[in-house]
Write a protein that holds these residues in place. Structure first.
Motif, PDB file in Angstrom:
ATOM      1  N   GLY A 395       0.841  -1.069  -0.341  1.00 30.91           N
ATOM      2  CA  GLY A 395      -0.220  -0.087   0.074  1.00 30.91           C
ATOM      3  C   GLY A 395       0.696   1.126   0.083  1.00 30.91           C
ATOM      4  N   LEU A 396       0.267   2.593  -0.798  1.00 32.83           N
ATOM      5  CA  LEU A 396       0.755   3.467  -1.006  1.00 32.83           C
ATOM      6  C   LEU A 396      -0.670   4.370  -0.273  1.00 32.83           C
ATOM      7  N   ARG A 397      -0.149   5.003   0.854  1.00 34.95           N
ATOM      8  CA  ARG A 397      -0.537   5.832   1.221  1.00 34.95           C
ATOM      9  C   ARG A 397      -0.660   7.251   0.866  1.00 34.95           C
ATOM     10  N   VAL A 398      -1.332   8.177  -0.183  1.00 37.55           N
ATOM     11  CA  VAL A 398      -1.730   9.196  -0.036  1.00 37.55           C
ATOM     12  C   VAL A 398      -2.061   9.940   1.423  1.00 37.55           C
ATOM     13  N   GLY A 399      -1.697  10.821   1.941  1.00 36.42           N
ATOM     14  CA  GLY A 399      -1.726  11.571   3.632  1.00 36.42           C
ATOM     15  C   GLY A 399      -2.572  13.008   3.302  1.00 36.42           C
ATOM     16  N   LEU A 400      -3.368  13.623   2.880  1.00 38.81           N
ATOM     17  CA  LEU A 400      -3.370  14.221   2.977  1.00 38.81           C
ATOM     18  C   LEU A 400      -3.846  15.199   4.279  1.00 38.81           C
ATOM     19  N   SER A 401      -3.893  16.505   4.405  1.00 40.70           N
ATOM     20  CA  SER A 401      -3.314  16.978   5.461  1.00 40.70           C
ATOM     21  C   SER A 401      -4.205  18.378   5.053  1.00 40.70           C
ATOM     22  N   PRO A 402      -5.088  18.451   5.285  1.00 42.56           N
ATOM     23  CA  PRO A 402      -6.171  19.971   4.835  1.00 42.56           C
ATOM     24  C   PRO A 402      -5.787  20.808   3.989  1.00 42.56           C
ATOM     25  N   LEU A 403      -5.767  21.087   5.580  1.00 42.85           N
ATOM     26  CA  LEU A 403      -5.106  22.786   5.716  1.00 42.85           C
ATOM     27  C   LEU A 403      -3.230  23.162   5.783  1.00 42.85           C
ATOM     28  N   SER A 404      -2.918  22.055   4.962  1.00 44.31           N
ATOM     29  CA  SER A 404      -1.913  22.594   4.654  1.00 44.31           C
ATOM     30  C   SER A 404      -1.251  21.758   2.804  1.00 44.31           C
ATOM     31  N   THR A 405      -2.499  21.190   2.430  1.00 42.39           N
ATOM     32  CA  THR A 405      -1.881  19.837   1.638  1.00 42.39           C
ATOM     33  C   THR A 405      -2.699  21.174   0.540  1.00 42.39           C
ATOM     34  N   SER A 406      -1.877  20.581  -0.957  1.00 39.30           N
ATOM     35  CA  SER A 406      -2.781  22.093  -2.190  1.00 39.30           C
ATOM     36  C   SER A 406      -3.286  21.102  -2.865  1.00 39.30           C
ATOM     37  N   PHE A 407      -4.055  21.039  -4.223  1.00 37.09           N
ATOM     38  CA  PHE A 407      -4.298  20.054  -5.070  1.00 37.09           C
ATOM     39  C   PHE A 407      -3.032  20.188  -6.084  1.00 37.09           C
ATOM     40  N   ALA A 408      -2.202  20.698  -6.403  1.00 40.13           N
ATOM     41  CA  ALA A 408      -1.142  20.762  -7.185  1.00 40.13           C
ATOM     42  C   ALA A 408      -0.258  19.429  -6.702  1.00 40.13           C
ATOM     43  N   GLU A 409      -0.368  19.935  -5.313  1.00 41.47           N
ATOM     44  CA  GLU A 409       0.709  18.675  -4.425  1.00 41.47           C
ATOM     45  C   GLU A 409       0.079  17.524  -4.668  1.00 41.47           C
ATOM     46  N   VAL A 410      -1.010  17.339  -4.738  1.00 41.68           N
ATOM     47  CA  VAL A 410      -1.008  15.806  -5.390  1.00 41.68           C
ATOM     48  C   VAL A 410      -1.496  15.449  -6.945  1.00 41.68           C
ATOM     49  N   VAL A 411      -1.737  16.526  -7.472  1.00 46.20           N
ATOM     50  CA  VAL A 411      -0.945  16.031  -8.861  1.00 46.20           C
ATOM     51  C   VAL A 411       0.322  15.753  -9.597  1.00 46.20           C
ATOM     52  N   ALA A 412       0.737  16.607  -8.784  1.00 40.13           N
ATOM     53  CA  ALA A 412       2.659  16.178  -8.774  1.00 40.13           C
ATOM     54  C   ALA A 412       2.995  14.506  -8.081  1.00 40.13           C
ATOM     55  N   GLY A 413       2.469  14.947  -7.387  1.00 36.60           N
ATOM     56  CA  GLY A 413       3.340  13.626  -6.554  1.00 36.60           C
ATOM     57  C   GLY A 413       2.616  12.645  -7.419  1.00 36.60           C
ATOM     58  N   LEU A 414       1.012  12.416  -7.611  1.00 34.53           N
ATOM     59  CA  LEU A 414       0.358  11.602  -8.529  1.00 34.53           C
ATOM     60  C   LEU A 414       1.501  11.259  -9.505  1.00 34.53           C
ATOM     61  N   ALA A 415       1.925  12.209 -10.901  1.00 34.22           N
ATOM     62  CA  ALA A 415       2.149  11.984 -11.649  1.00 34.22           C
ATOM     63  C   ALA A 415       3.676  11.291 -11.816  1.00 34.22           C
ATOM     64  N   ALA A 416       4.206  11.786 -10.226  1.00 37.59           N
ATOM     65  CA  ALA A 416       5.275  10.760 -10.548  1.00 37.59           C
ATOM     66  C   ALA A 416       5.314   9.797  -9.647  1.00 37.59           C
ATOM     67  N   VAL A 417       4.127   9.011  -9.438  1.00 40.44           N
ATOM     68  CA  VAL A 417       4.119   7.825  -9.068  1.00 40.44           C
ATOM     69  C   VAL A 417       3.535   7.113 -10.308  1.00 40.44           C
ATOM     70  N   HIS A 418       3.649   7.924 -11.550  1.00 40.22           N
ATOM     71  CA  HIS A 418       2.957   7.304 -12.781  1.00 40.22           C
ATOM     72  C   HIS A 418       4.599   6.997 -13.734  1.00 40.22           C
ATOM     73  N   ARG A 419       5.166   8.140 -13.476  1.00 39.91           N
ATOM     74  CA  ARG A 419       6.493   8.065 -14.141  1.00 39.91           C
ATOM     75  C   ARG A 419       7.107   6.606 -13.615  1.00 39.91           C
ATOM     76  N   GLU A 420       6.809   6.625 -11.736  1.00 34.95           N
ATOM     77  CA  GLU A 420       8.045   5.653 -12.067  1.00 34.95           C
ATOM     78  C   GLU A 420       7.411   4.117 -11.793  1.00 34.95           C
ATOM     79  N   LEU A 421       5.824   3.755 -11.815  1.00 30.13           N
ATOM     80  CA  LEU A 421       5.627   2.615 -12.449  1.00 30.13           C
ATOM     81  C   LEU A 421       5.642   2.417 -13.654  1.00 30.13           C
ATOM     82  N   ASP A 422       5.677   3.494 -14.437  1.00 32.49           N
ATOM     83  CA  ASP A 422       5.761   2.957 -16.409  1.00 32.49           C
ATOM     84  C   ASP A 422       7.073   3.472 -16.770  1.00 32.49           C
ATOM     85  N   ARG A 423       8.378   3.084 -15.790  1.00 33.71           N
ATOM     86  CA  ARG A 423       9.648   2.906 -15.834  1.00 33.71           C
ATOM     87  C   ARG A 423       9.889   1.397 -17.056  1.00 33.71           C
ATOM     88  N   PRO A 424      10.731   1.255 -17.466  1.00 26.83           N
ATOM     89  CA  PRO A 424      10.406   0.438 -18.058  1.00 26.83           C
ATOM     90  C   PRO A 424      11.329  -0.738 -17.508  1.00 26.83           C
TER      91      PRO A 424
END
Length: 424
Positions: A395-424
């Motif tokens: 399990g990879l937990r995406v922990g979202l602290s409402p007062l300090s987390t931005s939506f842009a951080e979520v995009v950047a984080g999950l895009a990075a997860v995609h890159r790592e999984l998509d590596r040949p």
């Protein structure tokens, strides 16, 4: 990377969501790591945090925290020295406990106290509850509760000659009414449960489950570690008996900051916690030959209160009280829904599954994603400044602290997860 048009769509969505977020301005109140570039040519790029998605393990400090602690060292401690105990330190465990109760627990004053670690306070609460139900032989706990809770239940059962009744729960869900009704009975002394499951993020129906336990004549000890400060809690209204929670996640108290315990006022005369220390005595400075517990919640204190450790959370508790827990919850729901939407679009085609409830009413403030490679992927993400956490087995937990987390951080984080999984 995802298809460019799909990626751009979510980037634009995140920018819009951050722009219209009524709590967006609060993010500036939190300390953030300095950009790597600030360190000059020799700076380590990995030092720059691009996306912090682990606020459900350790919250960012508020900018005021450094000043709060520095002022205490130089003024209150440095200038007043031992006189500080008589000038207010002695009262802090119950004062801050009441502040926390009002802002986050839905509890009246006089029922909450700060002190000790989560493990120690859970031990006190469970032992006190067991001893308040003499003649009953079972403690009920679910199989996927947090390890500390399960270990404590096993240890207390061994100490008191009791039986542990295990409720088998999936690591992708949590304790529900049907499962608990089937487990409790005339021999149930105590039920130990978590409001938000640490792995799946499942949000339990505290009121309904407490009622089921009470109908069986049992007490309930609720673990609020993964819920306090991120979801609404109404302990008094729900008739909760005892509850314990940590303060370093959504309450931003810092590493190892002391936990809190709540005990319903109507039970104070019944409960006797097992670690008798001088600060829980009715007259600590009499230092007499026998132990007489202090009245009320004060009796749950054992040793000298961790004054420095409880100061950092105070500003965060005040901030939550200012914005209101319902606004915090609304932001949490928006963040977790956006995370699941991104996971569906970008990660499910790569074999990822969503291991958290899809219904926001049944989900706390983190989302768990499963994939066989996530142990190694999380290690790589940390090197690149993307910080989720890993929970075995996959399990990879995406922990979202409402007062300090931005939506842009979520995009950047999950895009990075995609890159790592998509590596040949």
């Amino acid at each position: 990377m995802p298809a460019p048009d799909r990626f751009d769509h979510f980037v634009e969505r995140a920018e819009h969501l951050d722009h219209v977020d009524p709590l967006a301005g609060r993010r500036d109140l939190f300390a953030a790591p300095a950009e790597a570039a600030a360190g000059g040519a020799d700076a380590d790029p990995a030092a720059a945090v691009v996306s912090y998605l682990d606020g459900n393990s350790l919250g960012r400090p508020l900018l005021t925290t450094a000043a709060t602690l520095s002022s205490f060292v130089s003024d209150s401690w440095g200038e007043r020295l031992i006189r500080g105990w008589d000038e207010g330190w002695m009262l802090l465990p119950t004062q801050i406990g009441d502040e926390l109760a009002q802002a986050t627990l839905g509890a009246a004053p006089g029922q909450t106290v700060i002190g000790d670690s989560t493990t120690v306070l859970l031990y006190k609460a469970i032992r006190a509850a067991v001893d308040a139900r003499p003649g009953r032989s079972e403690i009920v706990v679910d199989s996927d509760n947090f390890p500390t809770d399960r270990y404590l239940v096993e240890g207390i059962a061994a100490e008191r000659g009791l039986t542990v009744r295990w409720v088998e729960t999936s690591r992708r869900s949590g304790l529900n009414a049907d499962l608990l009704e089937a487990a409790v009975g005339s021999q149930t002394a105590v039920v130990v449960a978590s409001q938000v499951a640490y792995r799946s993020g499942h949000l339990a129906d505290v009121e309904a489950l407490t009622r089921i336990a009470h109908d069986a004549g049992a007490l309930v000890v609720w673990d609020l570690c993964h819920s306090v400060g991120s979801v609404p809690i109404r302990l008094d209204e729900w008739g909760v008996d005892l509850a314990v929670g940590c303060t370093y996640k959504y309450l931003n108290g810092g590493p190892g900051s002391p936990a809190f315990v709540y005990a319903r006022a109507g039970l104070h005369d019944e409960l006797r916690q097992p670690i008798w220390g001088w600060f829980g005595h009715a007259d600590p400075f009499a230092m007499g030959p026998g132990y007489t517990p202090a009245p009320g919640i004060q009796s749950f204190i054992s040793g000298t209160p961790p004054v420095i450790g409880m100061l950092a959370m105070r500003d965060m508790v005040a901030l939550i009280g200012e914005v209101g827990i319902d606004a915090v919850r609304a932001k949490s729901v928006a963040l977790t829904e956006f995370t699941i939407e991104l996971a569906d679009a970008w990660l499910l085609p790569l074999g990822v599954t969503v291991a958290s409830p899809r219904d926001s009413a049944a989900r706390g403030s983190h989302v768990t994603l499963d994939h066989p490679r996530f142990r190694e992927v999380v290690a790589q993400l940390w090197q690149g400044g993307v910080i989720p956490d890993f929970r075995a087995p996959e399990g990879l937990r995406v922990g979202l602290s409402p007062l300090s987390t931005s939506f842009a951080e979520v995009v950047a984080g999950l895009a990075a997860v995609h890159r790592e999984l998509d590596r040949p």
